[in-house]
Write a protein that holds these residues in place. Structure first.
Motif, short mmCIF file in Angstrom:
data_model
loop_
_atom_site.label_atom_id
_atom_site.label_comp_id
_atom_site.label_asym_id
_atom_site.label_seq_id
_atom_site.Cartn_x
_atom_site.Cartn_y
_atom_site.Cartn_z
N SER A 335 0.83 -1.20 0.00
CA SER A 335 0.00 0.00 0.00
C SER A 335 0.87 1.26 0.00
CB SER A 335 -0.98 -0.01 1.17
OG SER A 335 -0.29 0.20 2.37
N ALA A 336 2.17 1.10 0.35
CA ALA A 336 3.08 2.24 0.20
C ALA A 336 3.21 2.61 -1.27
CB ALA A 336 4.44 1.92 0.80
N PHE A 337 2.96 1.63 -2.14
CA PHE A 337 3.04 1.86 -3.57
C PHE A 337 1.73 2.39 -4.14
CE2 PHE A 337 6.37 -1.14 -2.73
CZ PHE A 337 7.38 -0.79 -3.60
N PHE A 339 0.33 5.07 -4.59
CA PHE A 339 0.42 6.16 -5.56
C PHE A 339 0.76 5.61 -6.94
CE2 PHE A 339 3.07 9.54 -7.56
CZ PHE A 339 2.07 10.49 -7.68
N PHE A 340 1.69 4.66 -6.95
CA PHE A 340 2.14 4.06 -8.19
C PHE A 340 1.04 3.18 -8.80
CE2 PHE A 340 4.41 0.54 -10.31
CZ PHE A 340 5.07 1.27 -11.28
#
Lengths: 358, 320
Positions: A335-337, A339-340
């Motif tokens: 979920s840190a990704f 944005f990607f």
């Protein structure tokens, strides 16, 4: 437009969840390929594995972490990373047990409510200190919260031994079921599960927080300060006040979380070993999974306790329960990704959109 | 004197891992990446190091200081590789650095306990023999005062820690490379314009950070226990506090870790100091000392905090 954003947000967290679960399956498969599919079926059926009783347990376990998650999420909206939930949580827990033990002049029908509110206030007091230090002395909140965690843990251990000690188990006293948060029939409805009306309180507070953040001027100010404190100050908002109040509210939620967990009448007691409250840290995961949105926190808390329960049942297959933490960590990492992932989904939507027009 | 010597040794045991891990954080944050994952990287490094130590000791392949160095090396490599996850997320994908760090903090102990339970049939810890304390060395131990203080019953890791401190200072303040890395944490756009590859620098910063945090993990574990249960008692977070308290400067970090270690030593060894023991103060207050003192000192020193300006922000070329 707003709907599309919501869909994209939901899809990107679903992608994260699916990736996390796949990695978990690979780990289980590598551990013991013969039972992997069966064990994983148990994991995934978590909250329904033993019928409606399991569902009740999911609600029960979701209750405290929903509050610590809300605490982290609320502070996040105001630009503060509240890593101090373990301290606020345990202060809330201690205070609620203390009230239930000593305030027997209050009729037991409302004692639980008094205990909950007292727990919340204790959490708020604990959280206000990093808030004040940040606002007036520019002290990094992460650090002051970590220090407050250890101070809180050590003080609670001392106070437990002093005021509410159960020397036979080296733990605190427990709250008797007469003074516990009432279940109003939920106990029977969920086939003798531990769930009580605390879950409605938790969900209600999440909705209230959502309302405060999104529908009031006060909430707008908090978010504005979180987004750009200098611009907000220029616009005439009191950024110091906002930081302190947002920490106070966040601490109140975490304190209620601790109070809910320990006044459930299930015999849960505060341990006197020097370990920070795990539910506090789970709150961070839940806030992150729920995109720091109070309504997202409700879903994230239910989801986490759903698979936690599944992992618990899965131990029957000799798979260590830590597999759940591995899965949750992978989900959060993915979920840190977000944005990607979001960008990929957006370009995918655009392609579909174009395809439709042509 | 005996008491003083004992307390000094205790102080070093607290101080050196804190120092090394705080310096680990320095590398990452100076290059512009917030590293809240220090705790997780410590645990992962220590886990791999101790696991290797267990096997090497069981099959009697290596022993003594050579074994220690090999295991430290393993912890360093493991820490470096583990931190790659953080680097990929925060440098290549511009992800939220707090989120990815939190994920690693959650992942490391989970993996440690998971694997330990599988290998040791349900036991969550790995046991090992502590054979690394050096009681005395010829010549050095005979130096008056210093010999007794530093070269009697000591661990090699103390000197490794001091070496890392000097190396870090030299790197950041005496080499072109270090200056460039600092530039990436202060004003990456300018660094980029000057021809420095910001992404590469940040990768390096995070990886060095992982290597040192891994080392810090294993040197924390070895003296305090002989049964590692994938926990480092919040040392990664404390190191983060030391880093901030030390204002992102190597020597101030060293001072901060000594300060914290002294407080911590008082809180654990007050029993052997008659003045403290008989003062009637509850042991809890001694235990609180390091945390309360840090809070108070931070309140007085934080006004002019010198955090790297671009720390925590993904690098955005278009802001140039």
């Amino acid at each position: 437009m707003k709907n599309k954003n919501l869909i994209i947000a939901l899809t990107s967290s679903l992608v994260a969840i699916v990736i996390g679960l796949i990695i978990g399956f690979i780990v289980v498969y590598l551990t013991d390929s013969s039972i992997a599919v069966d064990a994983y079926t148990v994991l995934l059926s978590g909250g329904f594995y033993k019928g409606i009783k399991s569902t009740g347990e999911v609600l029960f376990y979701a209750m405290p972490v929903m509050m610590t998650g809300l605490s982290v999420a609320f502070a996040f909206k105001c630009g503060v990373f509240n890593i101090g939930t373990p301290g606020q949580y345990i202060l809330g827990a201690f205070t609620s047990i203390f009230v239930c033990t000593y305030c027997d002049f209050i009729p037991s029908s409302v004692l639980w409510l008094v205990a909950l509110i007292a727990g919340g206030i204790a959490g708020a007091i604990w959280a206000i200190i990093p808030g004040i230090l940040k606002a007036f002395r520019n002290v990094n909140v992460v650090i002051s919260c970590i220090m407050m965690n250890y101070i809180g843990m050590l003080l609670v251990i001392k106070w437990v031994k002093q005021y509410i000690y159960n020397s036979t188990g080296a733990t605190s006293l427990t709250v008797s079921s007469a003074n516990a948060v009432p279940s109003f029939g939920l106990y029977d409805f969920f086939n003798r599960s531990n769930v009580n009306i605390g879950i409605f309180i938790a969900i209600g507070l999440c909705i209230l927080a959502y309302f405060i953040l999104n529908k009031t001027t006060f909430g707008f100010e908090l978010k504005a300060v979180g987004y750009n404190s200098e611009a907000s100050r220029y616009a005439g908002m009191d950024d110091k006040k906002c930081i302190i109040i947002s920490m106070m509210i966040a601490g109140f939620f975490a304190g209620i979380g601790g109070a809910l967990a320990y006044t459930a009448g299930t015999g849960k007691s505060i341990s006197t070993s020097e370990v920070l409250a795990a539910d506090g840290f789970t709150g961070i995961s839940i806030a992150l999974l729920g995109f720091n949105n109070p309504l997202g926190v409700i879903c994230a808390a239910l989801f986490i306790s759903y698979i936690e329960l599944g992992g618990y049942y899965m131990q029957a297959y000799n798979i260590p329960v830590e597999i759940i933490d591995v899965i949750v960590a992978c989900i959060i990492y993915c979920s840190a990704f977000s944005f990607f992932i979001r960008k990929i989904i957006e370009s995918f939507f655009e392609k579909i959109g174009k395809g439709g027009k042509e | 004197m005996v008491i003083f010597h004992f307390m000094f040794d205790q102080m070093l045991l607290f101080c050196i891992p804190l120092l090394v891990v705080a310096l680990a954080g320095l590398f990452s944050e100076r290059s512009g990446v917030v590293n809240i994952a220090l705790e997780g990287i410590m645990i992962f490094g220590a886990f791999i190091g101790i696991l290797l130590m267990y096997f090497l000791q069981t099959y009697e392949i290596l022993s003594g200081q050579a074994l220690l160095l090999v295991c430290i090396l393993a912890a360093a490599i493991a820490g470096g590789l583990f931190s790659l996850f953080h680097a990929v997320a925060s440098v290549s994908f511009g992800a939220d650095q707090t989120i990815s760090g939190t994920a690693l903090n959650l992942l490391a102990p989970a993996i440690g306990v998971f694997v330990a339970k599988l290998i040791f049939n349900g036991t969550d810890s790995i046991s090992f023999k502590n054979e690394f304390i050096i009681s005395r060395v010829p010549v050095l131990t005979d130096i008056p005062f210093i010999g007794e203080l530093l070269f009697t019953n000591f661990y090699l890791t103390t000197f490794l820690g001091i070496f890392i401190l000097i190396g870090t200072w030299f790197f950041f303040y005496k080499t072109k490379f270090g200056l460039r890395m600092r530039a990436c944490g202060e004003f990456p756009q300018a660094a980029d314009a000057a021809g420095i590859n910001v992404g590469k620098m940040r990768y390096l910063g995070v990886i060095i950070s992982g290597v040192l945090a891994g080392v810090g993990g294993i040197i924390y574990v070895i003296p305090v226990t002989t049964s590692f249960d994938s926990q480092v008692a919040g040392y990664g977070f404390l190191a983060l506090a030391v880093l901030i308290f030390g204002n992102w400067k190597p020597w101030r970090i060293a001072t901060a870790s000594v300060f914290f270690a002294i407080c911590k030593t008082i809180s654990t060894t007050y029993v052997i100091v008659p003045v403290l023991l008989n003062s009637g103060i509850s042991p809890t207050y001694y235990k609180l000392l390091p945390y309360v003192a840090t809070l108070i000192l931070l309140a007085f020193t934080s006004k002019n905090s010198a955090a790297p300006k671009a720390c925590g922000e993904p690098y955005d070329k278009s802001k140039r």
